[in-house]
Design an enzyme around this catalytic site. Structure first.
Site, PDB file in Angstrom:
ATOM      1  N   SER A  28       0.821  -1.218   0.000  1.00  0.00           N
ATOM      2  CA  SER A  28       0.000   0.000   0.000  1.00  0.00           C
ATOM      3  C   SER A  28       0.845   1.255   0.000  1.00  0.00           C
ATOM      4  O   SER A  28       1.679   1.447   0.891  1.00  0.00           O
ATOM      5  CB  SER A  28      -0.853   0.073   1.271  1.00  0.00           C
ATOM      6  OG  SER A  28      -1.868  -0.846   1.229  1.00  0.00           O
ATOM      7  N   HIS A  58      -3.408   0.402  -4.499  1.00  0.00           N
ATOM      8  CA  HIS A  58      -2.875  -0.803  -5.120  1.00  0.00           C
ATOM      9  C   HIS A  58      -3.202  -0.726  -6.606  1.00  0.00           C
ATOM     10  O   HIS A  58      -4.357  -0.860  -6.997  1.00  0.00           O
ATOM     11  CB  HIS A  58      -3.513  -2.055  -4.509  1.00  0.00           C
ATOM     12  CG  HIS A  58      -3.086  -2.303  -3.094  1.00  0.00           C
ATOM     13  ND1 HIS A  58      -2.244  -3.323  -2.746  1.00  0.00           N
ATOM     14  CD2 HIS A  58      -3.355  -1.630  -1.971  1.00  0.00           C
ATOM     15  CE1 HIS A  58      -2.025  -3.277  -1.445  1.00  0.00           C
ATOM     16  NE2 HIS A  58      -2.700  -2.251  -0.948  1.00  0.00           N
ATOM     17  N   HIS A  80      -5.490  -9.354  -0.676  1.00  0.00           N
ATOM     18  CA  HIS A  80      -5.544  -9.528   0.773  1.00  0.00           C
ATOM     19  C   HIS A  80      -6.644 -10.498   1.180  1.00  0.00           C
ATOM     20  O   HIS A  80      -7.698 -10.546   0.543  1.00  0.00           O
ATOM     21  CB  HIS A  80      -5.822  -8.177   1.450  1.00  0.00           C
ATOM     22  CG  HIS A  80      -4.796  -7.129   1.151  1.00  0.00           C
ATOM     23  ND1 HIS A  80      -4.884  -6.303   0.059  1.00  0.00           N
ATOM     24  CD2 HIS A  80      -3.651  -6.794   1.807  1.00  0.00           C
ATOM     25  CE1 HIS A  80      -3.832  -5.491   0.047  1.00  0.00           C
ATOM     26  NE2 HIS A  80      -3.066  -5.766   1.082  1.00  0.00           N
ATOM     27  N   TYR A  82      -8.475 -10.087   3.718  1.00  0.00           N
ATOM     28  CA  TYR A  82      -9.658  -9.313   4.169  1.00  0.00           C
ATOM     29  C   TYR A  82     -10.548  -8.868   3.009  1.00  0.00           C
ATOM     30  O   TYR A  82     -11.685  -8.462   3.221  1.00  0.00           O
ATOM     31  CB  TYR A  82      -9.251  -8.095   5.014  1.00  0.00           C
ATOM     32  CG  TYR A  82      -8.434  -7.035   4.300  1.00  0.00           C
ATOM     33  CD1 TYR A  82      -8.995  -6.205   3.338  1.00  0.00           C
ATOM     34  CD2 TYR A  82      -7.089  -6.882   4.593  1.00  0.00           C
ATOM     35  CE1 TYR A  82      -8.240  -5.246   2.678  1.00  0.00           C
ATOM     36  CE2 TYR A  82      -6.321  -5.930   3.949  1.00  0.00           C
ATOM     37  CZ  TYR A  82      -6.906  -5.113   2.997  1.00  0.00           C
ATOM     38  OH  TYR A  82      -6.154  -4.189   2.346  1.00  0.00           O
ATOM     39  N   GLU A  83     -10.029  -8.934   1.786  1.00  0.00           N
ATOM     40  CA  GLU A  83     -10.876  -8.592   0.642  1.00  0.00           C
ATOM     41  C   GLU A  83     -11.847  -9.734   0.324  1.00  0.00           C
ATOM     42  O   GLU A  83     -12.702  -9.580  -0.550  1.00  0.00           O
ATOM     43  CB  GLU A  83     -10.009  -8.301  -0.588  1.00  0.00           C
ATOM     44  CG  GLU A  83      -9.199  -7.014  -0.460  1.00  0.00           C
ATOM     45  CD  GLU A  83      -8.301  -6.783  -1.671  1.00  0.00           C
ATOM     46  OE1 GLU A  83      -8.764  -6.180  -2.644  1.00  0.00           O
ATOM     47  OE2 GLU A  83      -7.138  -7.232  -1.636  1.00  0.00           O
ATOM     48  N   ALA A 110       2.914  -1.860   4.101  1.00  0.00           N
ATOM     49  CA  ALA A 110       2.664  -0.791   5.064  1.00  0.00           C
ATOM     50  C   ALA A 110       2.297  -1.467   6.374  1.00  0.00           C
ATOM     51  O   ALA A 110       1.592  -2.477   6.377  1.00  0.00           O
ATOM     52  CB  ALA A 110       1.498   0.070   4.586  1.00  0.00           C
ATOM     53  N   MET A 208      -1.707  -6.494   7.680  1.00  0.00           N
ATOM     54  CA  MET A 208      -2.799  -7.405   7.278  1.00  0.00           C
ATOM     55  C   MET A 208      -2.435  -8.199   6.025  1.00  0.00           C
ATOM     56  O   MET A 208      -3.310  -8.588   5.262  1.00  0.00           O
ATOM     57  CB  MET A 208      -4.069  -6.592   7.006  1.00  0.00           C
ATOM     58  CG  MET A 208      -4.495  -5.673   8.139  1.00  0.00           C
ATOM     59  SD  MET A 208      -5.885  -4.646   7.644  1.00  0.00           S
ATOM     60  CE  MET A 208      -5.946  -3.484   9.013  1.00  0.00           C
ATOM     61  N   SER A 209      -1.150  -8.405   5.803  1.00  0.00           N
ATOM     62  CA  SER A 209      -0.760  -9.066   4.548  1.00  0.00           C
ATOM     63  C   SER A 209       0.530  -9.848   4.752  1.00  0.00           C
ATOM     64  O   SER A 209       0.921 -10.160   5.874  1.00  0.00           O
ATOM     65  CB  SER A 209      -0.547  -8.006   3.461  1.00  0.00           C
ATOM     66  OG  SER A 209       0.605  -7.229   3.727  1.00  0.00           O
ATOM     67  N   ASN A 232       2.232   4.426  10.384  1.00  0.00           N
ATOM     68  CA  ASN A 232       1.490   5.058  11.489  1.00  0.00           C
ATOM     69  C   ASN A 232       1.881   4.350  12.770  1.00  0.00           C
ATOM     70  O   ASN A 232       2.384   3.223  12.739  1.00  0.00           O
ATOM     71  CB  ASN A 232      -0.022   4.892  11.258  1.00  0.00           C
ATOM     72  CG  ASN A 232      -0.416   3.432  11.114  1.00  0.00           C
ATOM     73  OD1 ASN A 232      -0.212   2.836  10.051  1.00  0.00           O
ATOM     74  ND2 ASN A 232      -0.936   2.841  12.153  1.00  0.00           N
ATOM     75  N   HIS A 244      -6.638   4.970   6.642  1.00  0.00           N
ATOM     76  CA  HIS A 244      -5.926   4.485   5.453  1.00  0.00           C
ATOM     77  C   HIS A 244      -5.270   5.663   4.741  1.00  0.00           C
ATOM     78  O   HIS A 244      -4.217   5.510   4.119  1.00  0.00           O
ATOM     79  CB  HIS A 244      -6.892   3.737   4.523  1.00  0.00           C
ATOM     80  CG  HIS A 244      -6.211   3.024   3.380  1.00  0.00           C
ATOM     81  ND1 HIS A 244      -5.202   2.098   3.577  1.00  0.00           N
ATOM     82  CD2 HIS A 244      -6.386   3.107   2.042  1.00  0.00           C
ATOM     83  CE1 HIS A 244      -4.791   1.651   2.394  1.00  0.00           C
ATOM     84  NE2 HIS A 244      -5.491   2.242   1.441  1.00  0.00           N
TER      85      HIS A 244
HETATM   86  N1  HPA Z   1      -2.569  -2.019  11.631  1.00  0.00           N
HETATM   87  C1  HPA Z   1      -2.730  -2.982  10.705  1.00  0.00           C
HETATM   88  N2  HPA Z   1      -2.342  -2.842   9.440  1.00  0.00           N
HETATM   89  C2  HPA Z   1      -1.755  -1.694   9.087  1.00  0.00           C
HETATM   90  C3  HPA Z   1      -1.552  -0.644  10.007  1.00  0.00           C
HETATM   91  C4  HPA Z   1      -1.994  -0.818  11.349  1.00  0.00           C
HETATM   92  O1  HPA Z   1      -1.838   0.059  12.214  1.00  0.00           O
HETATM   93  N3  HPA Z   1      -0.941   0.363   9.325  1.00  0.00           N
HETATM   94  C5  HPA Z   1      -0.778  -0.072   8.045  1.00  0.00           C
HETATM   95  N4  HPA Z   1      -1.265  -1.311   7.894  1.00  0.00           N
END
Ligand code: HPA
Length: 271
Positions: A28, A58, A80, A82-83, A110, A208-209, A232, A244
């Site tokens: 990402s 993406h 992903h 989650y998709e 990310a 998440m990946s 972050n 996001h």
């Molecule tokens: N948590 C989960 N996935 C992420 C985060 C997060 O804080 N930042 C970027 N992808």
């Protein structure tokens, strides 16, 4: 069930196809590494049978490039869990590139910073992972032609390639962090309590990946190394809500360092 064979045939027929030495997956907000080489690209939508990504940031294309004599196959945009994709879609890239003869699978993503010493914009060389997705992409009948039933994960992230990533960072004036990437399914971000739990478990970054791909890559005998962009601070580290948009903004802010480091790695590495 995705038809790997058909996709492989289609890829090999593409005029820009070159058998890859190294695969790079761009996470990402980190897709810009692939942007300079548009003439050598195929969009996912142009390959019949190829799944389509659904997340902003993406791009959805494969780029072929050469760095220092290495043929690189870059994936701009991943699939992903989650998709709603099945694990065979989530882990398509490592299976494809292993079949195409690649030796190294470089992951980028990310991630949220769980380690309190991390700051947004830090780059972290992934030293290991925690698979907290509640499943494993290798569940089911083993594909013996790909790899063994019980693949070893001791050195999931190759120490020598990881060291080279750190050195490329230093040469670019960036002191890269090193740490453990934990993967949850998402798509909700974590609660502060979950982040405290993850820290206790030894996680430095959360995302998440990546983890299903790495398991599949190691199963298929690929070497792996990876970089997380800490976009972050994870939930509860500060009071600030997560978004996001922040993930993409930080990716944008670090993209020049990121491109410099990954490009110099791809030029120097021999596989
Ligand atoms: N948590 C989960 N996935 C992420 C985060 C997060 O804080 N930042 C970027 N992808």
């Amino acid at each position: 069930m995705i038809n790997d064979k058909r996709i492989l045939e289609k890829l090999r027929e593409e005029p820009c196809y070159k058998s890859p030495d190294i695969a790079v997956v761009l996470g990402s907000g980190l897709g810009s590494l692939a942007d300079g080489n548009d003439s050598q690209s195929i969009s996912y939508s142009g390959i019949s049978g190829f799944p389509q990504p659904t997340v902003a940031g993406h791009g959805g294309k494969i780029v072929f490039a050469e760095f220092g004599g290495n043929n690189i196959m870059m994936f701009q945009g991943r699939f992903h869990f989650y998709e709603g994709y099945a694990m065979d879609v989530v882990t398509l890239f490592p299976r494809l590139v292993a079949a195409l003869g690649a030796k190294l699978y470089l992951v980028t993503n990310a991630a949220g910073g769980v380690n309190k010493e991390f700051h947004p914009g830090d780059l972290m060389v992934i030293s290991d992972h925690l698979n907290l997705m509640g499943t494993n992409p290798l569940i089911g009948k083993n594909r013996d032609e790909m790899g063994p039933r019980f693949p070893d994960m001791t050195h999931a992230y190759d120490p020598e390639f990881s060291q080279l990533l750190t050195e490329c960072g230093r040469d670019a004036g960036v002191e890269m962090k090193k740490g453990v990437y934990a993967a949850l399914t998402g798509p909700s971000y974590e609660t502060p309590a979950e982040i405290r739990m993850l820290r206790t478990m030894g996680a430095d970054a959360i995302g998440m990946s990546t983890v299903p791909e790495v398991i599949t890559a190691r199963h298929a005998g690929l070497k792996v190394c990876g970089v997380s962009c800490i976009t972050n601070l994870a939930a509860g580290v500060t009071d600030q809500p997560l978004s996001h948009a922040e993930v993409l903004e930080t990716g944008e802010r670090v993209k020049y360092d990121f491109i410099k480091i990954i490009s110099s790695f791809l030029e120097k590495v021999s596989v």
